[in-house]
Design an enzyme around this catalytic site. Structure first.
Site, PDB file in Angstrom:
ATOM      1  NE  ARG A  92      -1.466   2.220   2.880  1.00  0.00           N
ATOM      2  CZ  ARG A  92      -0.437   2.938   3.319  1.00  0.00           C
ATOM      3  NH1 ARG A  92       0.176   3.833   2.542  1.00  0.00           N
ATOM      4  NH2 ARG A  92       0.002   2.801   4.549  1.00  0.00           N
ATOM      5  CG  PHE A 131       6.607  13.038  -1.824  1.00  0.00           C
ATOM      6  CD1 PHE A 131       5.953  13.964  -2.626  1.00  0.00           C
ATOM      7  CD2 PHE A 131       6.607  13.243  -0.446  1.00  0.00           C
ATOM      8  CE1 PHE A 131       5.320  15.075  -2.067  1.00  0.00           C
ATOM      9  CE2 PHE A 131       5.977  14.352   0.121  1.00  0.00           C
ATOM     10  CZ  PHE A 131       5.329  15.264  -0.696  1.00  0.00           C
ATOM     11  CG  LEU A 133       7.948  17.341   2.693  1.00  0.00           C
ATOM     12  CD1 LEU A 133       8.189  18.683   2.004  1.00  0.00           C
ATOM     13  CD2 LEU A 133       6.446  17.178   3.000  1.00  0.00           C
ATOM     14  CD1 TRP A 164      13.347   9.661   8.545  1.00  0.00           C
ATOM     15  CD2 TRP A 164      13.471   7.439   8.289  1.00  0.00           C
ATOM     16  NE1 TRP A 164      13.994   9.141   9.639  1.00  0.00           N
ATOM     17  CE2 TRP A 164      14.077   7.778   9.516  1.00  0.00           C
ATOM     18  CE3 TRP A 164      13.420   6.098   7.916  1.00  0.00           C
ATOM     19  CZ2 TRP A 164      14.634   6.825  10.359  1.00  0.00           C
ATOM     20  CZ3 TRP A 164      13.978   5.153   8.767  1.00  0.00           C
ATOM     21  CH2 TRP A 164      14.567   5.513   9.970  1.00  0.00           C
ATOM     22  CG  MET A 339      -5.815 -11.997  22.491  1.00  0.00           C
ATOM     23  SD  MET A 339      -7.174 -11.175  21.655  1.00  0.00           S
ATOM     24  CE  MET A 339      -8.269 -12.508  21.370  1.00  0.00           C
ATOM     25  N   GLY A 341      -0.233 -15.624  22.146  1.00  0.00           N
ATOM     26  CA  GLY A 341       0.797 -16.114  23.048  1.00  0.00           C
ATOM     27  C   GLY A 341       2.155 -16.100  22.371  1.00  0.00           C
ATOM     28  CD  GLU A 365       2.000  10.444   3.583  1.00  0.00           C
ATOM     29  OE1 GLU A 365       1.476  11.568   3.618  1.00  0.00           O
ATOM     30  OE2 GLU A 365       2.694  10.037   2.648  1.00  0.00           O
TER      31      GLU A 365
HETATM   32  C1  LIG Z   1       9.091   3.915   6.718  1.00  0.00           C
HETATM   33  C2  LIG Z   1       8.965   5.389   6.468  1.00  0.00           C
HETATM   34  C3  LIG Z   1       8.714   5.856   5.184  1.00  0.00           C
HETATM   35  C4  LIG Z   1       8.639   7.227   4.946  1.00  0.00           C
HETATM   36  N1  LIG Z   1       8.447   7.683   3.659  1.00  0.00           N
HETATM   37  C5  LIG Z   1       8.539   9.017   3.400  1.00  0.00           C
HETATM   38  C6  LIG Z   1       8.508   9.503   2.048  1.00  0.00           C
HETATM   39  O1  LIG Z   1       8.337   8.738   1.093  1.00  0.00           O
HETATM   40  N2  LIG Z   1       8.695  10.833   1.833  1.00  0.00           N
HETATM   41  C7  LIG Z   1       8.901  11.726   2.861  1.00  0.00           C
HETATM   42  O2  LIG Z   1       9.068  12.910   2.585  1.00  0.00           O
HETATM   43  N3  LIG Z   1       8.902  11.300   4.152  1.00  0.00           N
HETATM   44  C8  LIG Z   1       8.742   9.971   4.445  1.00  0.00           C
HETATM   45  N4  LIG Z   1       8.799   9.518   5.737  1.00  0.00           N
HETATM   46  C9  LIG Z   1       9.058  10.472   6.804  1.00  0.00           C
HETATM   47  C10 LIG Z   1       7.887  10.689   7.763  1.00  0.00           C
HETATM   48  O3  LIG Z   1       6.896  11.440   7.141  1.00  0.00           O
HETATM   49  C11 LIG Z   1       8.461  11.336   9.032  1.00  0.00           C
HETATM   50  O4  LIG Z   1       9.212  10.345   9.712  1.00  0.00           O
HETATM   51  C12 LIG Z   1       7.390  11.906   9.930  1.00  0.00           C
HETATM   52  O5  LIG Z   1       6.766  13.020   9.352  1.00  0.00           O
HETATM   53  C13 LIG Z   1       7.944  12.301  11.300  1.00  0.00           C
HETATM   54  O6  LIG Z   1       9.087  13.092  11.131  1.00  0.00           O
HETATM   55  P1  LIG Z   1      10.390  12.722  11.964  1.00  0.00           P
HETATM   56  O7  LIG Z   1      10.700  11.291  11.765  1.00  0.00           O
HETATM   57  O8  LIG Z   1      11.461  13.688  11.606  1.00  0.00           O
HETATM   58  O9  LIG Z   1       9.968  12.912  13.482  1.00  0.00           O
HETATM   59  P2  LIG Z   1       9.894  14.309  14.258  1.00  0.00           P
HETATM   60  O10 LIG Z   1       9.208  15.316  13.417  1.00  0.00           O
HETATM   61  O11 LIG Z   1      11.261  14.630  14.763  1.00  0.00           O
HETATM   62  O12 LIG Z   1       8.961  13.953  15.492  1.00  0.00           O
HETATM   63  C14 LIG Z   1       9.470  13.331  16.691  1.00  0.00           C
HETATM   64  C15 LIG Z   1       8.365  13.307  17.737  1.00  0.00           C
HETATM   65  O13 LIG Z   1       7.993  14.645  18.075  1.00  0.00           O
HETATM   66  C16 LIG Z   1       6.585  14.773  18.005  1.00  0.00           C
HETATM   67  N5  LIG Z   1       6.240  16.162  17.661  1.00  0.00           N
HETATM   68  C17 LIG Z   1       6.584  16.831  16.547  1.00  0.00           C
HETATM   69  N6  LIG Z   1       6.079  18.078  16.586  1.00  0.00           N
HETATM   70  C18 LIG Z   1       5.411  18.200  17.760  1.00  0.00           C
HETATM   71  C19 LIG Z   1       4.667  19.247  18.397  1.00  0.00           C
HETATM   72  N7  LIG Z   1       4.494  20.429  17.804  1.00  0.00           N
HETATM   73  N8  LIG Z   1       4.127  19.016  19.606  1.00  0.00           N
HETATM   74  C20 LIG Z   1       4.276  17.802  20.212  1.00  0.00           C
HETATM   75  N9  LIG Z   1       4.963  16.772  19.663  1.00  0.00           N
HETATM   76  C21 LIG Z   1       5.518  16.967  18.457  1.00  0.00           C
HETATM   77  C22 LIG Z   1       6.164  13.790  16.924  1.00  0.00           C
HETATM   78  O14 LIG Z   1       4.781  13.456  17.037  1.00  0.00           O
HETATM   79  C23 LIG Z   1       7.086  12.619  17.243  1.00  0.00           C
HETATM   80  O15 LIG Z   1       6.542  11.842  18.280  1.00  0.00           O
HETATM   81  C24 LIG Z   1       8.800   8.146   6.015  1.00  0.00           C
HETATM   82  C25 LIG Z   1       9.016   7.654   7.320  1.00  0.00           C
HETATM   83  C26 LIG Z   1       9.095   6.297   7.537  1.00  0.00           C
HETATM   84  C27 LIG Z   1       9.355   5.805   8.953  1.00  0.00           C
END
Ligand SMILES: Cc1cc2nc3c(=O)[nH]c(=O)nc-3n(C[C@H](O)[C@H](O)[C@H](O)COP(=O)(O)OP(=O)(O)OC[C@H]3O[C@@H](n4cnc5c(N)ncnc54)[C@H](O)[C@@H]3O)c2cc1C
Length: 385
Positions: A92, A131, A133, A164, A339, A341, A365
Protein backbone atom coordinates in the site's frame (compact mmCIF):
# COMPACT_ATOMS: atom_id res chain seq x y z
CA UNK A 1 -25.17 -14.46 6.77
CA UNK A 2 -23.33 -11.92 8.90
CA UNK A 3 -19.88 -10.97 7.67
CA UNK A 4 -17.95 -10.78 10.93
CA UNK A 5 -15.49 -8.38 9.34
CA UNK A 6 -18.27 -6.01 8.22
CA UNK A 7 -20.90 -5.97 10.96
CA UNK A 8 -22.67 -2.85 9.65
CA UNK A 9 -22.78 -4.22 6.11
CA UNK A 10 -20.70 -1.42 4.59
CA UNK A 11 -20.52 -3.69 1.57
CA UNK A 12 -24.16 -2.87 0.80
CA UNK A 13 -23.30 0.83 0.65
CA UNK A 14 -20.85 0.26 -2.20
CA UNK A 15 -21.81 0.25 -5.86
CA UNK A 16 -21.07 -2.66 -8.18
CA UNK A 17 -17.96 -1.06 -9.66
CA UNK A 18 -16.50 -0.46 -6.21
CA UNK A 19 -17.13 -4.07 -5.21
CA UNK A 20 -15.61 -5.41 -8.45
CA UNK A 21 -12.44 -3.38 -7.96
CA UNK A 22 -12.14 -4.42 -4.31
CA UNK A 23 -12.63 -8.09 -5.11
CA UNK A 24 -10.07 -8.04 -7.93
CA UNK A 25 -7.43 -6.59 -5.61
CA UNK A 26 -8.44 -9.04 -2.86
CA UNK A 27 -7.82 -11.95 -5.24
CA UNK A 28 -4.45 -10.54 -6.23
CA UNK A 29 -3.48 -10.21 -2.56
CA UNK A 30 -4.65 -13.73 -1.72
CA UNK A 31 -2.97 -15.34 -4.72
CA UNK A 32 0.18 -13.32 -5.24
CA UNK A 33 1.01 -11.38 -2.07
CA UNK A 34 0.16 -13.56 0.93
CA UNK A 35 2.23 -16.57 -0.23
CA UNK A 36 5.47 -14.51 -0.37
CA UNK A 37 5.10 -11.53 1.91
CA UNK A 38 6.36 -12.98 5.19
CA UNK A 39 9.57 -14.03 3.42
CA UNK A 40 9.92 -10.58 1.86
CA UNK A 41 9.51 -9.05 5.31
CA UNK A 42 12.09 -11.40 6.80
CA UNK A 43 14.54 -10.84 3.94
CA UNK A 44 14.02 -7.07 3.93
CA UNK A 45 13.04 -7.28 0.27
CA UNK A 46 10.54 -5.22 -1.74
CA UNK A 47 8.69 -7.61 -4.09
CA UNK A 48 9.43 -5.60 -7.25
CA UNK A 49 8.27 -8.55 -9.35
CA UNK A 50 4.68 -7.64 -8.40
CA UNK A 51 4.87 -4.11 -9.82
CA UNK A 52 3.78 -5.07 -13.38
CA UNK A 53 0.73 -6.89 -11.97
CA UNK A 54 -0.12 -3.96 -9.70
CA UNK A 55 0.07 -1.71 -12.76
CA UNK A 56 -1.99 -4.16 -14.81
CA UNK A 57 -4.71 -3.97 -12.16
CA UNK A 58 -4.79 -0.20 -12.70
CA UNK A 59 -3.64 0.60 -9.17
CA UNK A 60 -0.99 3.21 -9.98
CA UNK A 61 -2.46 6.71 -9.99
CA UNK A 62 -5.80 4.96 -10.09
CA UNK A 63 -7.98 8.03 -9.44
CA UNK A 64 -6.39 10.11 -12.20
CA UNK A 65 -8.04 10.56 -15.59
CA UNK A 66 -6.18 9.86 -18.84
CA UNK A 67 -2.49 8.97 -19.31
CA UNK A 68 -3.36 5.27 -18.94
CA UNK A 69 -4.84 5.77 -15.45
CA UNK A 70 -7.96 3.96 -14.30
CA UNK A 71 -10.06 6.98 -13.25
CA UNK A 72 -11.51 5.24 -10.18
CA UNK A 73 -13.63 7.11 -7.70
CA UNK A 74 -12.20 7.75 -4.23
CA UNK A 75 -14.11 4.95 -2.52
CA UNK A 76 -12.93 2.33 -5.02
CA UNK A 77 -9.40 3.65 -4.58
CA UNK A 78 -9.77 3.44 -0.79
CA UNK A 79 -10.90 -0.17 -1.07
CA UNK A 80 -7.80 -1.00 -3.11
CA UNK A 81 -5.68 0.46 -0.31
CA UNK A 82 -7.58 -1.61 2.25
CA UNK A 83 -7.01 -4.83 0.33
CA UNK A 84 -3.35 -4.12 -0.49
CA UNK A 85 -2.60 -3.31 3.13
CA UNK A 86 -4.38 -6.50 4.20
CA UNK A 87 -1.47 -8.05 2.33
CA UNK A 88 1.19 -5.74 3.70
CA UNK A 89 1.59 -2.03 4.41
CA UNK A 90 4.66 -2.07 2.14
CA UNK A 91 2.55 -2.62 -0.97
CA UNK A 92 0.00 0.00 0.00
CA UNK A 93 2.90 2.37 0.73
CA UNK A 94 4.37 1.72 -2.71
CA UNK A 95 1.04 2.46 -4.38
CA UNK A 96 0.40 5.52 -2.17
CA UNK A 97 3.77 7.04 -2.97
CA UNK A 98 3.57 6.36 -6.69
CA UNK A 99 -0.02 7.59 -7.01
CA UNK A 100 -0.58 10.25 -4.35
CA UNK A 101 2.91 11.64 -3.91
CA UNK A 102 4.42 11.39 -7.39
CA UNK A 103 1.71 11.10 -10.04
CA UNK A 104 -0.75 13.41 -8.25
CA UNK A 105 1.68 16.39 -8.06
CA UNK A 106 2.80 15.87 -11.66
CA UNK A 107 -0.86 15.66 -12.74
CA UNK A 108 -1.96 18.62 -10.62
CA UNK A 109 1.03 20.95 -10.76
CA UNK A 110 3.03 19.72 -13.77
CA UNK A 111 3.37 21.14 -17.28
CA UNK A 112 1.87 19.26 -20.22
CA UNK A 113 5.36 18.09 -21.17
CA UNK A 114 6.02 16.75 -17.65
CA UNK A 115 2.68 14.92 -17.67
CA UNK A 116 3.36 13.34 -21.07
CA UNK A 117 6.89 12.44 -20.10
CA UNK A 118 6.08 10.73 -16.80
CA UNK A 119 2.43 9.83 -16.19
CA UNK A 120 2.01 7.03 -18.77
CA UNK A 121 5.18 5.24 -17.68
CA UNK A 122 4.43 5.71 -13.97
CA UNK A 123 0.90 4.36 -14.52
CA UNK A 124 2.32 1.35 -16.37
CA UNK A 125 4.86 0.68 -13.61
CA UNK A 126 7.66 1.15 -16.14
CA UNK A 127 8.96 4.06 -14.08
CA UNK A 128 8.97 4.36 -10.31
CA UNK A 129 8.85 7.59 -8.37
CA UNK A 130 9.63 8.84 -4.89
CA UNK A 131 8.69 11.93 -2.91
CA UNK A 132 11.37 13.84 -1.04
CA UNK A 133 9.98 16.16 1.59
CA UNK A 134 11.24 14.94 5.01
CA UNK A 135 14.70 15.97 6.15
CA UNK A 136 16.79 14.61 9.01
CA UNK A 137 16.18 17.60 11.25
CA UNK A 138 12.44 16.95 11.57
CA UNK A 139 9.67 15.71 9.33
CA UNK A 140 6.85 17.13 11.44
CA UNK A 141 7.87 20.66 10.49
CA UNK A 142 8.64 20.36 6.77
CA UNK A 143 8.44 24.13 6.23
CA UNK A 144 11.73 24.23 8.11
CA UNK A 145 13.53 22.43 5.27
CA UNK A 146 17.11 23.33 4.44
CA UNK A 147 17.31 21.78 0.96
CA UNK A 148 17.45 24.73 -1.40
CA UNK A 149 17.53 25.51 -5.10
CA UNK A 150 19.02 28.58 -6.70
CA UNK A 151 18.70 29.81 -10.24
CA UNK A 152 21.82 29.71 -12.39
CA UNK A 153 21.03 31.08 -15.83
CA UNK A 154 17.98 29.14 -16.92
CA UNK A 155 18.93 26.11 -14.77
CA UNK A 156 18.31 25.35 -11.12
CA UNK A 157 21.06 24.09 -8.81
CA UNK A 158 19.80 22.04 -5.85
CA UNK A 159 21.68 21.24 -2.63
CA UNK A 160 20.53 19.34 0.43
CA UNK A 161 19.35 15.94 1.56
CA UNK A 162 16.12 14.08 2.30
CA UNK A 163 15.57 11.32 4.83
CA UNK A 164 13.15 8.38 5.17
CA UNK A 165 12.12 8.37 1.52
CA UNK A 166 10.00 5.42 0.36
CA UNK A 167 11.18 3.95 -2.98
CA UNK A 168 14.29 6.20 -2.94
CA UNK A 169 16.75 3.63 -4.26
CA UNK A 170 14.43 2.16 -6.89
CA UNK A 171 13.05 5.46 -8.18
CA UNK A 172 13.59 6.70 -11.71
CA UNK A 173 12.33 10.14 -10.73
CA UNK A 174 12.19 11.98 -7.42
CA UNK A 175 9.81 14.80 -6.60
CA UNK A 176 12.14 16.93 -4.50
CA UNK A 177 10.81 19.86 -2.50
CA UNK A 178 13.31 22.69 -1.98
CA UNK A 179 13.40 26.21 -0.63
CA UNK A 180 13.94 28.91 -3.29
CA UNK A 181 13.87 32.69 -3.35
CA UNK A 182 10.26 32.40 -4.47
CA UNK A 183 9.24 29.99 -1.69
CA UNK A 184 9.13 26.19 -1.63
CA UNK A 185 9.07 24.61 -5.10
CA UNK A 186 8.93 21.04 -6.37
CA UNK A 187 11.50 19.63 -8.83
CA UNK A 188 11.53 16.44 -10.86
CA UNK A 189 15.01 15.03 -10.44
CA UNK A 190 15.88 12.04 -12.60
CA UNK A 191 17.96 9.10 -11.51
CA UNK A 192 21.51 9.45 -12.85
CA UNK A 193 21.58 13.25 -12.69
CA UNK A 194 25.10 14.32 -11.68
CA UNK A 195 25.38 14.97 -7.93
CA UNK A 196 22.16 13.09 -7.11
CA UNK A 197 22.40 9.92 -5.06
CA UNK A 198 19.97 7.62 -3.22
CA UNK A 199 21.12 5.36 -0.39
CA UNK A 200 19.22 2.55 1.23
CA UNK A 201 18.36 2.75 4.93
CA UNK A 202 19.16 -0.59 6.52
CA UNK A 203 18.18 -2.25 9.81
CA UNK A 204 14.52 -1.20 9.62
CA UNK A 205 12.31 -3.30 11.89
CA UNK A 206 9.14 -2.02 10.22
CA UNK A 207 7.99 -1.96 6.59
CA UNK A 208 10.74 -4.43 5.82
CA UNK A 209 9.07 -5.34 2.51
CA UNK A 210 9.38 -1.70 1.41
CA UNK A 211 12.53 0.15 0.43
CA UNK A 212 13.28 3.35 2.32
CA UNK A 213 16.27 5.54 1.67
CA UNK A 214 17.95 8.91 1.86
CA UNK A 215 18.45 11.32 -1.04
CA UNK A 216 21.57 13.44 -1.38
CA UNK A 217 21.75 16.43 -3.70
CA UNK A 218 25.16 17.97 -4.20
CA UNK A 219 25.05 20.82 -6.73
CA UNK A 220 22.43 18.96 -8.74
CA UNK A 221 21.80 20.96 -11.90
CA UNK A 222 18.37 20.58 -13.50
CA UNK A 223 16.84 22.56 -16.38
CA UNK A 224 14.13 25.16 -15.78
CA UNK A 225 11.48 22.76 -17.05
CA UNK A 226 12.24 20.30 -14.21
CA UNK A 227 10.32 22.56 -11.82
CA UNK A 228 6.61 21.87 -11.27
CA UNK A 229 5.14 25.16 -12.51
CA UNK A 230 1.84 24.94 -10.62
CA UNK A 231 3.12 24.37 -7.07
CA UNK A 232 4.32 27.39 -5.12
CA UNK A 233 4.79 27.29 -1.35
CA UNK A 234 3.97 24.53 1.13
CA UNK A 235 0.48 24.14 -0.32
CA UNK A 236 2.00 21.91 -3.02
CA UNK A 237 3.54 19.18 -0.83
CA UNK A 238 0.80 19.45 1.80
CA UNK A 239 -1.92 18.80 -0.77
CA UNK A 240 -0.06 15.63 -1.80
CA UNK A 241 0.04 14.52 1.83
CA UNK A 242 -3.73 14.98 2.12
CA UNK A 243 -4.16 12.57 -0.80
CA UNK A 244 -1.84 9.99 0.71
CA UNK A 245 -3.34 10.27 4.19
CA UNK A 246 -6.74 9.62 2.70
CA UNK A 247 -5.53 6.28 1.30
CA UNK A 248 -3.88 5.36 4.60
CA UNK A 249 -7.19 5.88 6.42
CA UNK A 250 -8.64 3.10 4.29
CA UNK A 251 -5.49 1.01 4.21
CA UNK A 252 -5.31 0.57 7.98
CA UNK A 253 -8.59 -1.33 7.96
CA UNK A 254 -6.98 -4.20 6.03
CA UNK A 255 -4.42 -5.37 8.63
CA UNK A 256 -7.00 -5.01 11.40
CA UNK A 257 -9.44 -7.23 9.51
CA UNK A 258 -6.71 -9.75 8.67
CA UNK A 259 -5.66 -10.03 12.30
CA UNK A 260 -9.21 -10.30 13.64
CA UNK A 261 -9.94 -13.03 11.07
CA UNK A 262 -6.84 -14.93 12.12
CA UNK A 263 -7.69 -14.63 15.82
CA UNK A 264 -11.28 -15.78 15.32
CA UNK A 265 -9.88 -18.95 13.75
CA UNK A 266 -7.13 -19.38 16.30
CA UNK A 267 -9.29 -18.94 19.39
CA UNK A 268 -11.85 -21.37 17.97
CA UNK A 269 -9.36 -24.24 18.07
CA UNK A 270 -6.94 -23.26 20.84
CA UNK A 271 -7.99 -25.02 24.03
CA UNK A 272 -7.12 -23.68 27.46
CA UNK A 273 -8.35 -24.77 30.92
CA UNK A 274 -10.60 -27.36 29.30
CA UNK A 275 -12.38 -25.05 26.84
CA UNK A 276 -11.63 -23.23 23.64
CA UNK A 277 -10.24 -19.72 24.03
CA UNK A 278 -13.18 -18.23 22.18
CA UNK A 279 -15.51 -19.36 24.98
CA UNK A 280 -13.70 -17.20 27.54
CA UNK A 281 -15.41 -13.96 28.43
CA UNK A 282 -12.36 -11.75 28.34
CA UNK A 283 -11.29 -13.15 24.95
CA UNK A 284 -14.76 -12.48 23.52
CA UNK A 285 -14.69 -9.00 24.98
CA UNK A 286 -11.39 -8.30 23.24
CA UNK A 287 -12.62 -9.71 19.92
CA UNK A 288 -15.84 -7.72 20.23
CA UNK A 289 -13.88 -4.57 20.91
CA UNK A 290 -11.89 -5.16 17.72
CA UNK A 291 -15.10 -5.55 15.72
CA UNK A 292 -16.46 -2.34 17.26
CA UNK A 293 -13.38 -0.38 16.32
CA UNK A 294 -13.13 -1.84 12.81
CA UNK A 295 -16.79 -0.98 12.20
CA UNK A 296 -16.19 2.61 13.27
CA UNK A 297 -13.15 2.85 11.02
CA UNK A 298 -15.06 1.45 8.04
CA UNK A 299 -17.84 4.01 8.45
CA UNK A 300 -15.34 6.85 8.82
CA UNK A 301 -13.46 5.75 5.70
CA UNK A 302 -16.59 5.41 3.61
CA UNK A 303 -17.93 8.79 4.68
CA UNK A 304 -14.52 10.33 3.99
CA UNK A 305 -14.54 8.83 0.50
CA UNK A 306 -18.01 10.11 -0.30
CA UNK A 307 -16.99 13.59 0.93
CA UNK A 308 -13.87 13.43 -1.25
CA UNK A 309 -15.83 12.50 -4.34
CA UNK A 310 -18.25 15.34 -3.61
CA UNK A 311 -15.26 17.73 -3.42
CA UNK A 312 -16.05 18.54 0.21
CA UNK A 313 -13.14 16.93 1.99
CA UNK A 314 -11.30 19.02 4.58
CA UNK A 315 -7.75 18.42 5.85
CA UNK A 316 -8.94 18.12 9.46
CA UNK A 317 -11.34 15.36 8.46
CA UNK A 318 -8.48 13.47 6.84
CA UNK A 319 -6.36 13.96 9.96
CA UNK A 320 -9.11 12.66 12.20
CA UNK A 321 -9.55 9.61 9.99
CA UNK A 322 -5.84 8.83 9.69
CA UNK A 323 -5.38 9.22 13.45
CA UNK A 324 -8.44 7.11 14.35
CA UNK A 325 -7.97 4.34 11.82
CA UNK A 326 -4.24 3.81 12.21
CA UNK A 327 -4.53 3.88 16.00
CA UNK A 328 -7.37 1.35 15.71
CA UNK A 329 -5.26 -0.95 13.56
CA UNK A 330 -2.12 -0.66 15.67
CA UNK A 331 -4.02 -1.43 18.89
CA UNK A 332 -5.80 -4.39 17.29
CA UNK A 333 -2.66 -5.91 15.80
CA UNK A 334 -0.85 -5.56 19.14
CA UNK A 335 -3.73 -7.18 21.00
CA UNK A 336 -3.92 -10.01 18.45
CA UNK A 337 -0.19 -10.53 18.88
CA UNK A 338 -0.77 -10.97 22.59
CA UNK A 339 -3.71 -13.35 22.18
CA UNK A 340 -1.52 -15.66 20.10
CA UNK A 341 0.80 -16.11 23.05
CA UNK A 342 4.31 -17.19 22.08
CA UNK A 343 3.18 -17.90 18.52
CA UNK A 344 2.42 -14.21 18.24
CA UNK A 345 6.09 -13.36 17.88
CA UNK A 346 6.44 -15.59 14.82
CA UNK A 347 6.05 -14.52 11.19
CA UNK A 348 4.04 -17.73 10.74
CA UNK A 349 1.19 -15.55 11.99
CA UNK A 350 0.41 -12.11 10.59
CA UNK A 351 -0.12 -9.83 13.63
CA UNK A 352 3.52 -9.13 14.43
CA UNK A 353 4.31 -8.19 10.82
CA UNK A 354 1.30 -5.89 10.59
CA UNK A 355 1.98 -4.50 14.05
CA UNK A 356 5.58 -3.64 13.20
CA UNK A 357 4.51 -2.12 9.88
CA UNK A 358 1.91 0.04 11.55
CA UNK A 359 4.61 1.58 13.76
CA UNK A 360 5.74 3.31 10.56
CA UNK A 361 2.24 4.04 9.34
CA UNK A 362 1.37 5.84 12.57
CA UNK A 363 4.53 7.96 12.15
CA UNK A 364 4.69 8.77 8.46
CA UNK A 365 2.36 11.15 6.64
CA UNK A 366 2.10 13.08 9.90
CA UNK A 367 2.58 11.47 13.30
CA UNK A 368 -0.43 10.74 15.46
CA UNK A 369 0.37 13.82 17.55
CA UNK A 370 0.47 16.05 14.48
CA UNK A 371 -2.98 14.83 13.41
CA UNK A 372 -4.37 15.44 16.89
CA UNK A 373 -3.00 18.98 16.71
CA UNK A 374 -4.63 19.51 13.29
CA UNK A 375 -7.98 18.46 14.78
CA UNK A 376 -7.31 20.56 17.89
CA UNK A 377 -6.71 23.59 15.70
CA UNK A 378 -9.95 22.92 13.86
CA UNK A 379 -11.83 22.85 17.20
CA UNK A 380 -10.20 25.86 18.82
CA UNK A 381 -8.90 27.99 16.00
CA UNK A 382 -5.56 28.03 17.83
CA UNK A 383 -2.42 26.47 16.35
CA UNK A 384 -0.56 24.48 19.03
CA UNK A 385 2.21 23.07 16.81
C1 LIG B 1 9.09 3.91 6.72
C2 LIG B 1 8.97 5.39 6.47
C3 LIG B 1 8.71 5.86 5.18
C4 LIG B 1 8.64 7.23 4.95
N1 LIG B 1 8.45 7.68 3.66
C5 LIG B 1 8.54 9.02 3.40
C6 LIG B 1 8.51 9.50 2.05
O1 LIG B 1 8.34 8.74 1.09
N2 LIG B 1 8.69 10.83 1.83
C7 LIG B 1 8.90 11.73 2.86
O2 LIG B 1 9.07 12.91 2.59
N3 LIG B 1 8.90 11.30 4.15
C8 LIG B 1 8.74 9.97 4.45
N4 LIG B 1 8.80 9.52 5.74
C9 LIG B 1 9.06 10.47 6.80
C10 LIG B 1 7.89 10.69 7.76
O3 LIG B 1 6.90 11.44 7.14
C11 LIG B 1 8.46 11.34 9.03
O4 LIG B 1 9.21 10.35 9.71
C12 LIG B 1 7.39 11.91 9.93
O5 LIG B 1 6.77 13.02 9.35
C13 LIG B 1 7.94 12.30 11.30
O6 LIG B 1 9.09 13.09 11.13
P1 LIG B 1 10.39 12.72 11.96
O7 LIG B 1 10.70 11.29 11.76
O8 LIG B 1 11.46 13.69 11.61
O9 LIG B 1 9.97 12.91 13.48
P2 LIG B 1 9.89 14.31 14.26
O10 LIG B 1 9.21 15.32 13.42
O11 LIG B 1 11.26 14.63 14.76
O12 LIG B 1 8.96 13.95 15.49
C14 LIG B 1 9.47 13.33 16.69
C15 LIG B 1 8.37 13.31 17.74
O13 LIG B 1 7.99 14.65 18.07
C16 LIG B 1 6.59 14.77 18.00
N5 LIG B 1 6.24 16.16 17.66
C17 LIG B 1 6.58 16.83 16.55
N6 LIG B 1 6.08 18.08 16.59
C18 LIG B 1 5.41 18.20 17.76
C19 LIG B 1 4.67 19.25 18.40
N7 LIG B 1 4.49 20.43 17.80
N8 LIG B 1 4.13 19.02 19.61
C20 LIG B 1 4.28 17.80 20.21
N9 LIG B 1 4.96 16.77 19.66
C21 LIG B 1 5.52 16.97 18.46
C22 LIG B 1 6.16 13.79 16.92
O14 LIG B 1 4.78 13.46 17.04
C23 LIG B 1 7.09 12.62 17.24
O15 LIG B 1 6.54 11.84 18.28
C24 LIG B 1 8.80 8.15 6.01
C25 LIG B 1 9.02 7.65 7.32
C26 LIG B 1 9.10 6.30 7.54
C27 LIG B 1 9.36 5.81 8.95
Amino acid sequence: MTNVLDLFDVNSMLDDDERIVRDAVARFVDDRVLPIIADCFEQHRFPAELVPEIAQLGLLGSTLQGYGCAGLNSVAYGLTCQELERGDSALRSFVSVQGSLVMYPIYTFGSDAQKERWLPSLAAGESIGCFGLTEAQGGSDPANMTTHARRDGSDWVINGSKMWITNAVIADVAVVWARTEEGVRGFLVEKGTAGFEARDIKHKMSLRASTTGALFLDDVRVPADAMLPGAAGMRGPLSCLTQARYGISWGAIGPAQACLRELLDYTETRSMFGATLNSKQSIQERLADMARRITGAQLIALRLGRLKDAGELGAAQVSLAKWNNVRMALDITRDCRDMLGGSGISLEFTPIRHMLNLESVITYEGTETIHKLVVGKELTGVSAF
